[in-house]
Design an enzyme around this catalytic site. Structure first.
Site, PDB file in Angstrom:
ATOM      1  N   GLY A 169       0.441  -1.060  -0.072  1.00 13.50           N
ATOM      2  CA  GLY A 169      -0.104   0.112   0.214  1.00 13.50           C
ATOM      3  C   GLY A 169       0.766   0.936  -0.237  1.00 13.50           C
ATOM      4  N   ASP A 211      -7.528  -0.341 -16.204  1.00 10.30           N
ATOM      5  CA  ASP A 211      -7.017  -0.042 -15.250  1.00 10.30           C
ATOM      6  C   ASP A 211      -6.765   1.524 -15.207  1.00 10.30           C
ATOM      7  OD1 ASP A 211      -5.520  -1.698 -14.498  1.00 10.30           O
ATOM      8  OD2 ASP A 211      -5.092  -0.924 -12.879  1.00 10.30           O
TER       9      ASP A 211
END
Length: 523
Positions: free
Chosen positions: A149, A275
């Protein structure tokens, strides 16, 4: 911008400073905001704390776009806030959010993806426009899969600089407000340090958002998402016979225009997965991008792209392919005006017709840009062949993309005076001379004089682009806590068409060591 203390984000305090007012101005509770679409589209969660953050770079121009003061970065708590470390607890209803989407990666269906390291803060409304703010690198989310992340300093500086560079080149893009860094270690190919870039965009919705709901047969959510984009950005689509087909048409046009602009400046995105394609035709998700130095039509800027799927010459074809994926994702919404028995067949036919508009839009868009880059005042038969021949000899000689077009402005339509700067970029001087003679012959058909033509060419052919070695130099300084080169380079890139003689070194040919630089998907 009108600041609104006391919104759902943070309650107002008795002594609200500028940063408190900014926090209060950012809201995810506005009518029509993406976050209001609901839990099927996103997950709310706090950012992971980033220890001892510091400011690496700040764009006063982007701050002004949002109505924020130019001095905001000097406010106490700025680095904490834009690293995801709020000074007060987030109310549950206004937590940051990660959105879910799916997509095709390197041509293969990858299934569910989503914001694996990004969190939306909400929206800011200023001067009649609304912008979403997003923290990239703010920690794990439910969509992180195996990732940590985090973003690293290296990639965050590159995104910050290129977002601003592309905007000032006139190319549609997300923007960057700031980069914050931390000494927190992050492992990639080697140990690096963490950073967060605050991104700004009217919307972060991608082709993959539509693919996600289509792949799960969630037609109500698919329609709600399409309605959100239409109502916010393309309200004229409501007047069309098929609003959703009109939305696809808008995506086709904006994507064709965008890629034509990429090709015209020698920009390679590097990872054109569905994406990473904006529904608004913006350049989004700066990862292994690069501006071409020595021209190679097959240039691959992404070290991870072993097959060359996203090479420079492939970008128009890939954009077209990605639009087919988007059309498939929207397909259940098309054809409501047809009888049910014919709806599916007619919807496919309509979608195919709209998709063909990419070719009709892209070729003239690129040809027009090439005429401008060559200083051709009017359109004539043979202009396309003249441009293609130049690219052919540039490719054969690995002539520098940016400098070739910039130096062409120095040439005369009457004789070989001024040829030297461009000619010196080519090892095969005879090939360049032959092309230059054809170029002069073409220029003779235009009434514009050399001085006027040079001025026009220098308004479209940048002198300064974000070359990899320039970004790398700024990164190396930043790793030593010297952020002056980030600031200096950003300032140069905000005036890409100006001569800036005091910064001539930033427009020079790259040094030999630049050829060893590699950029990959790892960030």
């Amino acid at each position: 911008m009108t600041f609104s203390p006391g919104t759902a984000e943070f309650p107002a305090t008795a002594a609200s400073g500028p940063l408190d007012l900014v926090a209060s101005a950012i809201s995810s509770q506005r009518n029509g905001a993406f976050a209001q679409l609901g839990s099927a589209f996103l997950t709310r969660l706090p950012a992971a704390p980033l220890p001892a953050p510091y400011v690496v770079g700040f764009s006063a121009q982007t701050a002004a776009l949002l109505g924020f003061p130019a001095t905001l970065a000097s406010e106490p708590g700025f680095a904490d806030y834009f690293s995801g470390n709020p000074t007060r607890e987030w109310p549950a209803a206004a937590l940051p959010y990660a959105s879910v989407y799916s997509g095709h990666q390197f041509g293969v269906w990858a299934g569910q993806l989503g914001d694996g390291r990004a969190l939306g803060l909400g929206e800011v409304e200023h001067a009649g426009a609304r912008y979403e703010l997003q923290l990239k690198g703010s920690g794990r989310t439910p969509y992180s899969r195996m990732g940590d992340g985090r973003a690293v300093l290296r990639s965050s500086i590159r995104e910050f600089l290129c977002s601003e560079a592309m905007h000032h080149l006139g190319i549609p893009t997300t923007r960057a407000l700031c980069v914050t860094g931390s000494d927190q270690p992050v492992r990639r190919e080697e140990m690096e340090t963490a950073a967060v870039v605050t991104r700004v965009s009217p919307s972060f919705v991608r082709f993959g958002h539509f693919e996600h709901f289509y792949s799960h047969d969630r037609i109500d959510e698919l329609r709600a998402l399409a309605d959100h984009i239409i109502d916010r950005f393309y309200p004229a689509c409501r007047d069309a016979d098929d609003p959703y087909l009109a939305l696809l048409h808008e995506a086709v046009l904006s994507t064709a225009d965008l890629v034509a602009q990429w090709q015209a400046v020698g920009f390679c995105h590097g990872v054109m997965n569905t994406d990473n394609m904006s529904i608004l035709g913006l350049t989004i998700d700066y990862g292994p991008f690069g501006f071409i130095d020595g021209f190679d039509a097959n240039h691959i800027c992404n070290h991870s792209d072993s097959q060359g799927r996203y090479a420079y010459r492939m970008q128009p074809q890939i954009a077209y392919w990605n639009l087919f994926c988007l059309a498939q994702g929207l397909l259940p919404l098309f054809g409501a005006r047809y009888e049910e028995s014919k709806r599916s067949e007619r919807a496919v036919e309509d979608a195919q017709r709209v998709l063909e508009g990419f070719k009709a839009r892209f070729a003239p868009a690129l040809e027009g840009r090439m005429r401008d880059k060559l200083g051709l005042e009017t359109a004539r038969e043979g202009d396309d062949a003249l441009a293609n021949k130049l690219f052919e000899i540039m490719h054969a000689n690995r002539a520098d993309f940016t400098l070739t077009f910039r130096h062409l402005a120095q040439m005369s339509k009457h004789d070989a005076r001024g040829d030297a700067a461009a000619r010196d970029l080519f090892l095969d001087r005879a090939a360049f001379d032959a092309w230059a003679n054809d170029y002069r012959a073409r220029l003779s058909h235009d009434a514009r004089d050399d001085t006027s033509r040079a001025l026009a060419m220098n308004r479209v052919n940048p002198k300064f682009v974000l070359r990899n070695h320039l970004a790398e130099t700024a990164i190396r300084h930043a790793k030593e806590k010297d952020f002056s080169e980030v600031e200096r380079l950003a300032a140069v890139l905000r005036r890409p068409f100006d001569e800036q003689p005091e910064h001539a070194a930033y427009a020079a040919l790259p040094p030999d060591w630049a050829t060893s630089l590699e950029v990959s998907c790892s960030s």
